[in-house]
Scaffold this active site. Structure first.
Site, PDB file in Angstrom:
ATOM      1  N   HIS A  13     -11.081   7.699   6.583  1.00  0.00           N
ATOM      2  CA  HIS A  13     -10.062   6.687   6.314  1.00  0.00           C
ATOM      3  C   HIS A  13      -9.875   5.711   7.463  1.00  0.00           C
ATOM      4  O   HIS A  13      -9.039   4.815   7.378  1.00  0.00           O
ATOM      5  CB  HIS A  13      -8.712   7.343   6.011  1.00  0.00           C
ATOM      6  CG  HIS A  13      -8.566   7.713   4.577  1.00  0.00           C
ATOM      7  ND1 HIS A  13      -8.632   9.002   4.138  1.00  0.00           N
ATOM      8  CD2 HIS A  13      -8.416   6.951   3.469  1.00  0.00           C
ATOM      9  CE1 HIS A  13      -8.501   9.017   2.819  1.00  0.00           C
ATOM     10  NE2 HIS A  13      -8.378   7.797   2.402  1.00  0.00           N
ATOM     11  N   TYR A  27      -8.912  -7.141   4.055  1.00  0.00           N
ATOM     12  CA  TYR A  27      -9.423  -5.778   3.901  1.00  0.00           C
ATOM     13  C   TYR A  27     -10.078  -5.595   2.540  1.00  0.00           C
ATOM     14  O   TYR A  27     -11.115  -4.944   2.420  1.00  0.00           O
ATOM     15  CB  TYR A  27      -8.266  -4.787   4.077  1.00  0.00           C
ATOM     16  CG  TYR A  27      -8.594  -3.382   3.661  1.00  0.00           C
ATOM     17  CD1 TYR A  27      -9.565  -2.648   4.331  1.00  0.00           C
ATOM     18  CD2 TYR A  27      -7.923  -2.780   2.600  1.00  0.00           C
ATOM     19  CE1 TYR A  27      -9.872  -1.359   3.944  1.00  0.00           C
ATOM     20  CE2 TYR A  27      -8.223  -1.497   2.206  1.00  0.00           C
ATOM     21  CZ  TYR A  27      -9.200  -0.786   2.876  1.00  0.00           C
ATOM     22  OH  TYR A  27      -9.493   0.487   2.481  1.00  0.00           O
ATOM     23  N   LYS A  28      -9.500  -6.160   1.523  1.00  0.00           N
ATOM     24  CA  LYS A  28     -10.059  -6.000   0.179  1.00  0.00           C
ATOM     25  C   LYS A  28     -11.197  -6.990  -0.073  1.00  0.00           C
ATOM     26  O   LYS A  28     -11.792  -6.987  -1.154  1.00  0.00           O
ATOM     27  CB  LYS A  28      -8.965  -6.128  -0.873  1.00  0.00           C
ATOM     28  CG  LYS A  28      -7.999  -4.928  -0.811  1.00  0.00           C
ATOM     29  CD  LYS A  28      -6.977  -4.927  -1.911  1.00  0.00           C
ATOM     30  CE  LYS A  28      -5.986  -3.776  -1.791  1.00  0.00           C
ATOM     31  NZ  LYS A  28      -6.506  -2.487  -2.278  1.00  0.00           N
ATOM     32  N   ASN A  76      -6.039   2.453  -7.567  1.00  0.00           N
ATOM     33  CA  ASN A  76      -6.284   1.583  -6.418  1.00  0.00           C
ATOM     34  C   ASN A  76      -6.984   0.345  -6.969  1.00  0.00           C
ATOM     35  O   ASN A  76      -7.487   0.361  -8.090  1.00  0.00           O
ATOM     36  CB  ASN A  76      -7.163   2.315  -5.407  1.00  0.00           C
ATOM     37  CG  ASN A  76      -7.127   1.655  -4.048  1.00  0.00           C
ATOM     38  OD1 ASN A  76      -6.302   0.774  -3.789  1.00  0.00           O
ATOM     39  ND2 ASN A  76      -8.035   2.065  -3.180  1.00  0.00           N
ATOM     40  N   TYR A  80       0.834  -1.193   0.000  1.00  0.00           N
ATOM     41  CA  TYR A  80       0.000   0.000   0.000  1.00  0.00           C
ATOM     42  C   TYR A  80       0.872   1.246   0.000  1.00  0.00           C
ATOM     43  O   TYR A  80       1.781   1.373   0.807  1.00  0.00           O
ATOM     44  CB  TYR A  80      -0.909   0.024   1.235  1.00  0.00           C
ATOM     45  CG  TYR A  80      -1.835   1.205   1.213  1.00  0.00           C
ATOM     46  CD1 TYR A  80      -3.037   1.139   0.525  1.00  0.00           C
ATOM     47  CD2 TYR A  80      -1.486   2.402   1.828  1.00  0.00           C
ATOM     48  CE1 TYR A  80      -3.876   2.235   0.457  1.00  0.00           C
ATOM     49  CE2 TYR A  80      -2.317   3.498   1.767  1.00  0.00           C
ATOM     50  CZ  TYR A  80      -3.509   3.410   1.083  1.00  0.00           C
ATOM     51  OH  TYR A  80      -4.336   4.503   1.009  1.00  0.00           O
ATOM     52  N   ARG A 139      -3.975   8.462  -9.064  1.00  0.00           N
ATOM     53  CA  ARG A 139      -3.373   7.221  -8.595  1.00  0.00           C
ATOM     54  C   ARG A 139      -4.333   6.099  -8.932  1.00  0.00           C
ATOM     55  O   ARG A 139      -5.507   6.319  -9.215  1.00  0.00           O
ATOM     56  CB  ARG A 139      -3.108   7.262  -7.094  1.00  0.00           C
ATOM     57  CG  ARG A 139      -4.369   7.312  -6.255  1.00  0.00           C
ATOM     58  CD  ARG A 139      -4.058   7.465  -4.773  1.00  0.00           C
ATOM     59  NE  ARG A 139      -3.516   6.249  -4.195  1.00  0.00           N
ATOM     60  CZ  ARG A 139      -4.210   5.418  -3.416  1.00  0.00           C
ATOM     61  NH1 ARG A 139      -5.477   5.650  -3.138  1.00  0.00           N
ATOM     62  NH2 ARG A 139      -3.655   4.336  -2.920  1.00  0.00           N
ATOM     63  N   GLU A 142      -9.632   1.201  -9.610  1.00  0.00           N
ATOM     64  CA  GLU A 142     -10.129   2.570  -9.504  1.00  0.00           C
ATOM     65  C   GLU A 142      -9.058   3.526  -9.998  1.00  0.00           C
ATOM     66  O   GLU A 142      -7.931   3.506  -9.505  1.00  0.00           O
ATOM     67  CB  GLU A 142     -10.412   2.934  -8.046  1.00  0.00           C
ATOM     68  CG  GLU A 142     -11.606   2.245  -7.454  1.00  0.00           C
ATOM     69  CD  GLU A 142     -11.741   2.552  -5.958  1.00  0.00           C
ATOM     70  OE1 GLU A 142     -12.676   2.010  -5.355  1.00  0.00           O
ATOM     71  OE2 GLU A 142     -10.909   3.312  -5.405  1.00  0.00           O
TER      72      GLU A 142
END
Ligand code: FES
Lengths: 315, 346
Positions: free
Chosen positions: B193, B316-317, B225, B37, B223, B265
């Protein structure tokens, strides 16, 4: 930082000390619009020295035909404002950065109360035009020492929302009464000398105003001072900072890339780690707190200086 | 350049598909064989011809179908689009930004004529023609942000900047990777966040906030993601978890290549001129694993990345339960050969 090369379309003295400049695109192209309170950084090439000074935009934020600023000549300053007054003429080309706003309106406010001291009136000139267009209520209080020095008188609209206080004529501002009389949900914005900002903050605290309703922008030009030497550890070089140069300018002159935004000690972007300090850092910024200063591990090169034997920066 | 718009769905029968050109231009997010990350920000200033980075607001073959899907989601749940009252000016800024960019970047699809405050907007793919008065919300069928984001792919967060922080005070969110505008509205950068793992490494967030507050007019950043989604579903919202969560259990070794999607994304960040707010478009691209492995470099690399990913990130994903299945499938396309640097196909 994106910068445009603009033409000086007009230069007009407003008072013996304050001059208005208008910049336009040389081919007549529209300039990016901005929000009230924004500033631009003007680049001045003076011999082999490059200075960059920030000035609030005073023209209508919704008018892309040009940008206007008002510059007060600071005879004790590093020379940027003297350069603007003495060396820049109508027709010249000059580099001007994109507008940046570090003093924007909080549009949640029920009413905007603006308190300006002297040349600190400049950001409000654009803000009141924005508020007029948005139809939001505001009140502007402009304090100046004498009528002859009050450049704002030439720039402010005649309006029941604008009040002028000339201290030579006994028209002092009653901050306590002013703040106490505001409707709930008012936000107050102060721009001017540090004493004025501190006085507004104290008064507001005494009247228990919420912290988030207070906004200020201190007018901070990098002060001149004695020359000093700095070691830039990462770049592996030692540089000299001249008396009329800021540390940031000296770093840039040495060809080292360093971040910045306001160049006035307010935004925090230029914060740099101090690796070794034998001497005293002269902190002039509004960014570092007392703890940071006591630890002697950080410096804001856009305004702060140093006196002593050795200063090593992580840059 | 003409685009043929796909006839497809992002729900129920899931007829979504990528043409061969869409596969080649997919924004593959991994520039090396391992992943950590990071903030990985770069200027949003164009990219290779034909790539999704080339134009400021990418329009692709999914445009019309995505806008139809957004309208369905909004019909069912109008709170997916919210704007606190002080954000209307930022909505106009966003409308102006998107209309001017699209009209310049896709002159055959979009047209904007301006005469002072009298504006005339033509959106050919959606068959829209609208005359309105700029800054007068009464002349549009929706508020300015809703109006333009019903015609623009990707979710949008519009952030107010004040008190040294960013505030999620407006947004259009119908294709989110498991977050909720209704929950986050009015929160600041640190509050929204909060659930990222290892967020305790707050340094990253401090730096990201500082970076974002410094985004300047005319100099947007971007960026990538990523996450994983079963079925080509845009609306993977917490509100509708009961509809898409159970689909994760439908994966088998036989259907994983067709039903498991990599979801990328493209996030970009724009300073808005009149309001000083920050626009944060989050554009979603989907690709089935079986299409992705048609680019050999991507098949090899995705296998290595997912195989070696720390457990808490897979958790988390949201694809930890299916990771073994996915990695087994991808292993068939990884011969161990070295991969070239960068994200583009060889
Ligand atoms: S540049 Fe803003 S504090 Fe130094």
């Amino acid at each position: 930082m994106t910068a445009l090369t603009l033409r000086v379309a007009a230069k007009e003295p407003l008072t013996p000390l304050v001059t208005r400049f208008r910049f336009e695109h040389p081919e007549g192209a529209r300039l990016p619009l901005f929000s009230g309170g924004a500033h631009v950084v003007v680049e001045m090439t003076d011999g082999n020295q490059l200075r960059r000074n920030a000035y609030s935009l005073i023209s209508d934020p919704n008018d892309g035909s040009g940008y206007e600023i008002a510059v007060r000549r600071e005879d004790a300053g590093r020379g940027g404002s003297r350069f603007m007054h003495g060396r820049v003429a109508a027709g010249d080309l000059i580099r001007v950065g994109a507008p940046v706003n570090l003093f924007s309106l909080d549009l949640r406010a029920r009413k905007h109360l603006m308190i300006a001291g002297g040349i600190g009136v400049t950001p409000f000139l654009a803000q009141i035009r924005q508020l007029d267009r948005l139809g939001q209520p505001y009140e502007l209080r402009y304090a100046a020492r004498s009528r002859a020095e009050a450049a704002g008188l030439r720039l402010l609209p005649r309006s029941p929302r604008v009040h002028v206080h000339i201290s030579d004529e006994g028209g002092r501002m009653d901050l306590g009464g002013l703040l106490a009389g505001q409707p709930l949900g008012t936000h107050v914005y102060t721009c001017g000398p540090e004493g004025l900002i501190a006085a507004v903050e104290e008064t507001a605290a005494r009247l228990r105003w919420p912290r988030a309703a207070l906004h200020s922008e201190a007018f901070l030009a990098p002060p001149p001072g004695r020359p000093f030497t700095v070691r830039l550890a990462r770049s592996g070089i030692t540089i000299e900072v001249g008396p009329h140069e800021s540390l940031l300018e000296a770093i840039e002159a040495a060809g080292v890339d360093a971040p910045w935004l306001c160049r006035g000690g307010a935004c925090g972007q230029c914060e740099t780690a101090v690796l070794s300090c034998r001497g005293e850092i002269e902190h002039h910024d509004h960014w570092l707190d007392a703890g940071d200063r006591a630890s002697r591990t950080k410096i804001m090169p856009c305004v702060s200086r140093f006196a002593g034997e050795e200063l090593i920066l992580d840059r | 350049m003409t685009i043929r718009f796909n006839e497809e769905t992002f729900r129920d029968d899931y007829t979504f598909y990528n043409s061969p050109q869409a596969i080649r231009r997919f924004p593959f997010p991994f520039d090396r064989d391992d992943y950590m990350y990071s903030v990985n920000m770069e200027p949003h200033a164009g990219g290779p011809e034909g790539s999704v980075f080339e134009r400021r607001f990418d329009v692709d073959e999914h445009y019309v179908a995505e806008m139809r899907d957004r309208a369905i989601t909004l019909d069912e749940d109008p709170l997916r689009c919210q704007s606190l009252p002080h954000m209307e000016l930022a909505g106009w800024d966003l409308l102006e930004l998107i209309m001017t960019c699209k009209a310049e970047d896709y002159p055959d699809l979009f047209e904007l004529r301006r005469d002072g405050d009298q504006w005339h907007w033509i959106n050919r793919p959606l068959g829209i023609e609208q005359r309105f008065t700029f800054l007068d919300a009464g002349t549009l069928p929706h508020g300015p942000m809703e109006y333009i984001t019903r015609q623009t792919q990707g979710d949008f967060a519009v952030l107010d900047q004040r008190e040294g922080n960013l505030w999620m005070d407006a947004g259009m969110v119908t294709s989110q990777a498991d977050w909720s505008l209704d929950f986050d509205i009015g929160m600041n950068f640190f509050e929204w966040h909060a659930p990222v793992p290892k967020a305790h490494e707050m340094g990253i967030f401090q730096r990201a906030l500082k970076f974002l507050m410094n985004v300047q007019q005319g100099a947007p950043s971007r960026r990538l993601n990523w996450t994983m989604t079963v079925n080509p579903r845009l609306d993977t919202s917490p509100e509708n978890y009961h509809k898409w969560g159970p689909e994760k259990r439908e994966l088998t070794p036989e259907n994983v290549g067709a039903k498991q999607y990599l979801r990328v994304e493209l996030q970009s960040f724009w300073r808005l001129p009149r309001s000083n707010a920050l626009a944060f478009p989050i554009r979603c691209y989907l690709i089935a694993l079986e299409d992705l492995v048609s680019v050999p470099k991507w098949g090899r690399r995705l296998h290595r990345v997912l195989r070696d990913l720390p457990d808490e990130l897979a958790e988390y994903k949201g694809f930890a339960v299916n990771r073994p299945l996915i990695v087994d499938y991808l292993a068939r396309f990884d011969d161990g050969a070295p991969t070239s640097p960068g994200i583009y196909p060889d």
